[in-house]
Design a protein around this motif. Structure first.
Motif, short mmCIF file in Angstrom:
data_model
loop_
_atom_site.label_atom_id
_atom_site.label_comp_id
_atom_site.label_asym_id
_atom_site.label_seq_id
_atom_site.Cartn_x
_atom_site.Cartn_y
_atom_site.Cartn_z
N GLY A 234 0.79 -1.22 0.00
CA GLY A 234 0.00 0.00 0.00
C GLY A 234 0.82 1.28 0.00
N GLY A 235 2.13 1.15 -0.18
CA GLY A 235 2.96 2.34 -0.32
C GLY A 235 3.52 2.92 0.96
N TYR A 236 3.35 2.22 2.09
CA TYR A 236 3.84 2.76 3.36
C TYR A 236 5.36 2.91 3.35
N SER A 237 6.07 1.86 3.00
CA SER A 237 7.53 1.96 2.93
C SER A 237 7.96 2.89 1.80
N THR A 238 7.19 2.90 0.72
CA THR A 238 7.49 3.79 -0.40
C THR A 238 7.51 5.24 0.06
N ILE A 239 6.53 5.61 0.87
CA ILE A 239 6.44 6.99 1.35
C ILE A 239 7.59 7.31 2.29
N TRP A 240 7.94 6.39 3.20
CA TRP A 240 9.10 6.62 4.06
C TRP A 240 10.34 6.94 3.21
N MET A 241 10.54 6.17 2.13
CA MET A 241 11.74 6.37 1.33
C MET A 241 11.65 7.60 0.46
N ALA A 242 10.50 7.84 -0.14
CA ALA A 242 10.35 8.99 -1.03
C ALA A 242 10.53 10.30 -0.29
N GLN A 243 10.03 10.36 0.95
CA GLN A 243 10.16 11.62 1.69
C GLN A 243 11.59 11.87 2.15
N ALA A 244 12.45 10.83 2.09
CA ALA A 244 13.85 11.00 2.48
C ALA A 244 14.71 11.52 1.34
N LEU A 245 14.19 11.44 0.13
CA LEU A 245 14.98 11.81 -1.05
C LEU A 245 15.04 13.32 -1.25
N PRO A 246 16.09 13.78 -1.92
CA PRO A 246 16.09 15.19 -2.33
C PRO A 246 15.00 15.43 -3.36
N GLN A 247 14.76 16.69 -3.68
CA GLN A 247 13.65 17.05 -4.56
C GLN A 247 13.71 16.33 -5.91
N HIS A 248 14.92 16.11 -6.41
CA HIS A 248 15.06 15.48 -7.73
C HIS A 248 15.15 13.96 -7.63
N ALA B 241 0.06 11.88 0.00
CA ALA B 241 1.29 12.38 0.66
C ALA B 241 2.02 13.41 -0.18
N ARG B 242 1.45 13.75 -1.34
CA ARG B 242 2.03 14.75 -2.23
C ARG B 242 3.45 14.37 -2.67
N LEU B 243 3.60 13.08 -2.98
CA LEU B 243 4.90 12.57 -3.41
C LEU B 243 4.83 11.94 -4.80
N THR B 244 3.78 12.25 -5.53
CA THR B 244 3.57 11.65 -6.84
C THR B 244 4.75 11.86 -7.77
N GLU B 245 5.34 13.04 -7.73
CA GLU B 245 6.44 13.36 -8.65
C GLU B 245 7.74 12.65 -8.28
N ARG B 246 7.77 12.04 -7.09
CA ARG B 246 8.99 11.33 -6.68
C ARG B 246 8.86 9.82 -6.81
#
Length: 227
Positions: free
Chosen positions: A76-90, A113-118
């Motif tokens: 369901g993207g839980y770990s995905t969100i943890w990782m995506a929010q750790a990344l720089p903007q690019h 989570a507003r992380l679609t672009e990452r």
């Protein structure tokens, strides 16, 4: 308290300690809490990493200054969100999910989570998607069906560079991993996965056992020394 994957008589205490450490060191923001609630509302299995494990992935990404992350097994993207929010903007997370329903809910959670672009979410069998991906990735998280872990490892190495970190989840399975006579195909897949890592001179690895809200389990962490 969620039902542990591998319970014991101490499971409640383990979960309490997990909760205490999580509150102190890995508090979930509203997006992560909403993700778990949305997963439960849509009856996804509660196989997500714990908050502490999510925080570990986040810290690994920051430690190695990763910008490209590959996740095999989105749920369901839980770990995905943890990782995506750790990344720089690019930065980007490429994540693969076989189950279309799970992928649909993951997309909702990632968008919320507003992380679609990452995040690049691929739907399909990982062994069909992996050949289409472009190397190298800085960190690869393997958390899908354990039967195919040996094949996932082969692709992880192909998609790596020197210094890439590979993390494999759920490798202890309540101690089942040491049962060479097990009829569980997941255990046999993990045993082959671990044997391959131990024999591959391109990898240097360790295993960590964990107890907590998920019961007794653990993970493998390896670094690619050469390609």
């Amino acid at each position: 308290m969620r039902t542990p994957d591998y319970p014991s008589r101490d499971a409640e205490k383990w979960a309490q300690v997990d909760t205490w450490f999580s509150e102190k060191l890995a508090p979930e923001g509203p997006d992560l809490k909403c993700t778990l609630a949305n997963n439960a509302a849509h009856e996804l299995p509660a196989h997500d990493v714990s908050a502490l494990q999510g925080k570990m992935l986040e810290l690994l990404i920051k430690m190695i200054r990763a910008t490209r992350v590959l996740e095999i097994g989105t749920l369901g993207g839980y770990s995905t969100i943890w990782m995506a929010q750790a990344l720089p903007q690019h930065g980007r997370v490429t994540t693969i999910e076989f189950n279309e329903h799970h992928a649909k809910i993951a997309r909702q959670n990632i968008d919320n989570a507003r992380l679609t672009e990452r995040v690049d979410l691929h739907i399909g069998a990982a062994l069909d998607v992996l050949p289409m991906l472009k190397a190298p990735y800085d960190l690869i998280f393997i958390d899908a069906d354990k039967v195919n872990n040996p094949r996932y490892l082969e692709w992880a190495i192909q998609l790596s560079r020197e210094g890439t970190v590979i993390v494999g989840d759920n490798v202890v399975r309540g101690g089942g991993v040491i049962d060479s006579d097990s009829n569980d195909p997941n255990v046999q897949g993990l045993r082959e996965f671990i044997q391959m890592i131990s024999e591959d001179e391109r990898l240097e690895a360790t295993a960590i056992q964990t107890v907590g809200e998920k019961g007794w389990d653990g993970f493998i962490m390896a670094i690619v020394k050469a390609i």
